[in-house]
Design a protein around this motif. Structure first.
Motif, PDB file in Angstrom:
ATOM      1  N   HIS A   9     -48.893  29.823  -0.004  1.00  0.00           N
ATOM      2  CA  HIS A   9     -47.787  28.878  -0.107  1.00  0.00           C
ATOM      3  C   HIS A   9     -48.066  27.702   0.824  1.00  0.00           C
ATOM      4  O   HIS A   9     -48.645  27.872   1.902  1.00  0.00           O
ATOM      5  CB  HIS A   9     -46.457  29.536   0.282  1.00  0.00           C
ATOM      6  N   LEU A  10     -47.608  26.532   0.429  1.00  0.00           N
ATOM      7  CA  LEU A  10     -47.897  25.321   1.188  1.00  0.00           C
ATOM      8  C   LEU A  10     -47.349  25.395   2.615  1.00  0.00           C
ATOM      9  O   LEU A  10     -47.947  24.838   3.543  1.00  0.00           O
ATOM     10  CB  LEU A  10     -47.314  24.101   0.464  1.00  0.00           C
ATOM     11  N   PHE A  34     -56.345  27.101  -2.302  1.00  0.00           N
ATOM     12  CA  PHE A  34     -54.987  26.865  -2.780  1.00  0.00           C
ATOM     13  C   PHE A  34     -54.777  27.565  -4.124  1.00  0.00           C
ATOM     14  O   PHE A  34     -55.704  27.673  -4.925  1.00  0.00           O
ATOM     15  CB  PHE A  34     -54.739  25.363  -2.960  1.00  0.00           C
ATOM     16  N   GLN A  37     -49.945  25.935  -8.891  1.00  0.00           N
ATOM     17  CA  GLN A  37     -48.503  26.122  -8.957  1.00  0.00           C
ATOM     18  C   GLN A  37     -47.986  25.960 -10.384  1.00  0.00           C
ATOM     19  O   GLN A  37     -48.458  25.101 -11.136  1.00  0.00           O
ATOM     20  CB  GLN A  37     -47.816  25.092  -8.050  1.00  0.00           C
ATOM     21  N   GLN A  43     -47.351  21.290  -7.752  1.00  0.00           N
ATOM     22  CA  GLN A  43     -48.800  21.146  -7.867  1.00  0.00           C
ATOM     23  C   GLN A  43     -49.241  19.766  -7.372  1.00  0.00           C
ATOM     24  O   GLN A  43     -50.224  19.640  -6.635  1.00  0.00           O
ATOM     25  CB  GLN A  43     -49.226  21.347  -9.316  1.00  0.00           C
ATOM     26  N   CYS A  46     -49.121  19.563  -3.548  1.00  0.00           N
ATOM     27  CA  CYS A  46     -50.264  20.250  -2.943  1.00  0.00           C
ATOM     28  C   CYS A  46     -51.528  19.391  -3.034  1.00  0.00           C
ATOM     29  O   CYS A  46     -52.298  19.294  -2.067  1.00  0.00           O
ATOM     30  CB  CYS A  46     -50.495  21.597  -3.616  1.00  0.00           C
ATOM     31  N   TRP A  59     -59.365  25.546  -5.872  1.00  0.00           N
ATOM     32  CA  TRP A  59     -58.159  26.061  -6.512  1.00  0.00           C
ATOM     33  C   TRP A  59     -58.449  27.381  -7.213  1.00  0.00           C
ATOM     34  O   TRP A  59     -59.510  27.550  -7.800  1.00  0.00           O
ATOM     35  CB  TRP A  59     -57.639  25.063  -7.545  1.00  0.00           C
ATOM     36  N   TYR A 238     -43.531  19.335   4.071  1.00  0.00           N
ATOM     37  CA  TYR A 238     -43.692  20.783   4.170  1.00  0.00           C
ATOM     38  C   TYR A 238     -43.669  21.304   5.599  1.00  0.00           C
ATOM     39  O   TYR A 238     -43.571  22.503   5.827  1.00  0.00           O
ATOM     40  CB  TYR A 238     -45.006  21.197   3.495  1.00  0.00           C
TER      41      TYR A 238
END
Length: 357
Positions: A9-10, A34, A37, A43, A46, A59, A238
């Motif tokens: 999670h971010l 990562f 999402q 997405q 991120c 990813w 975030y």
């Protein structure tokens, strides 16, 4: 030497970035994984974060792909922000780290160590001793909470009220609720007007802004955001830390943010009232208690406790008027529950990883 950080999670990232900075000083290759999402907006956020922070990132769609990547890459260290599966398989090729993303009172803080990583970096002697008693065969190292380092090293360089469109002549209140159990739906629709003499920064949990099941929370948050004295932090904001450094008083609920803000030795008002699902009320109230752990009792010592929204205004006003009322207790409890607050946590973590490669 190579270190890979797992970004399930971010909101794990603020805990990792100070460590990244220290490892980079030693020419350690740092990479990030990562997870794609489902929500297009998330997405995009991120992807923007990766670009802005200049992260070397790949990813994956799920844990199976992440596991395959880690097995293939064979990094010296893999850093996780929560419990993961398949540690036996990972340990054939890499050492593993747990840097729990929060230091709050939820039971999961302790449960995640049931599946032991090579090392877990923990925050303070209370946490260390309790984890050692629960898992005597695991490796725990008391380093402190790396996320807080920037607040002690360069607090004035993080953010300004003007940048948020707020009034620098007003005192600033930070509302940082968690997603569940949360106080958000117990607040009045008139929250912004009720506290019109304050700047209000609302920094909800990542899930409150991104998950469909919390749409009622989101509706209320968006209503408050219409007021001139309110800044509602979007998903792209975030990192809670810049808002903590900027604020005078924080209000929160069953969130690790309480311990984090208290570690800055600033006053906290604890909203000890929550909107609970029916499955957590009445004869099922034991589930609510199970979700939290005994560490929530420390909230009583470092906060002004409020049991309903109607009592919030008086508690906040008093906290602004007497910010040092619980200062000595906050310092004492911070040493136990957050560990050292010397701005050197990430340095200690980096040194450990390098020395034990």
């Amino acid at each position: 030497m190579t270190v890979i950080f797992d970004i399930q999670h971010l909101y794990y990232l603020p805990q990792y970035l100070p460590v990244l900075a220290e490892l980079t000083k030693h020419d350690v290759a740092c990479r990030f994984v990562f997870y794609r999402q489902a929500e297009a907006e998330l997405q995009k956020v991120c992807e923007e974060v990766i670009a802005n922070e200049q992260l070397d990132a790949v990813w994956v769609d799920n844990w199976s792909q992440a596991l395959a990547h880690y097995t293939r890459e064979q990094a010296d260290w893999l850093v996780f922000g929560n419990a993961v599966n398949d540690l036996d398989q990972l340990h054939r090729v890499s050492k593993t780290v747990l840097m729990q993303h929060g230091i709050g009172p939820k039971q999961c803080y302790y449960d995640v160590s049931a599946n032991p990583t090579t090392v877990r970096f923990v925050e303070g002697q209370h946490r260390l001793k309790r984890l050692q008693a629960l898992y005597p065969n695991s490796n725990f190292v008391d380093t402190g909470f790396a996320k807080l380092d920037p607040a002690f090293n360069a607090p004035h360089a993080l953010l300004t009220l003007e940048a948020l469109g707020l009034d620098p002549a007003k005192p600033t209140l930070l509302y940082a609720p968690t997603f569940y159990p949360s106080s958000i739906e117990c607040f009045a629709k008139t929250f912004a007007q009720d506290f019109s003499e304050f700047n209000i920064i609302v920094k909800p949990h990542f899930f409150s802004l991104s998950k469909d099941k919390y749409h009622k929370q989101r509706r209320l948050l968006q209503q408050w955001a219409q007021a001139k004295n309110v800044y509602l932090a979007p998903v792209s904001d975030y990192n809670l830390l810049p808002f903590m450094a900027l604020s005078d008083v924080m209000i929160s609920d069953a969130s690790s943010a309480i311990f984090e803000f208290a570690a800055l030795n600033k006053p906290v008002v604890w909203c000890d009232f929550y909107k609970l699902r029916w499955s957590y009320r009445g004869i099922f109230s034991f589930r609510f208690k199970q979700r939290l752990n005994d560490d929530i009792e420390f909230f009583h010592q470092i906060t002004e406790r409020v049991e309903h929204y109607q009592g919030l205004k008086q508690a906040v006003t008093e906290a602004f008027r007497e910010p040092n009322k619980l200062a000595s207790k906050r310092i004492e409890m911070t040493a136990q529950l957050a560990g050292a607050t010397d701005g050197q946590v990430s340095k200690r973590i980096a040194e450990y990883l390098i020395a034990n490669t």
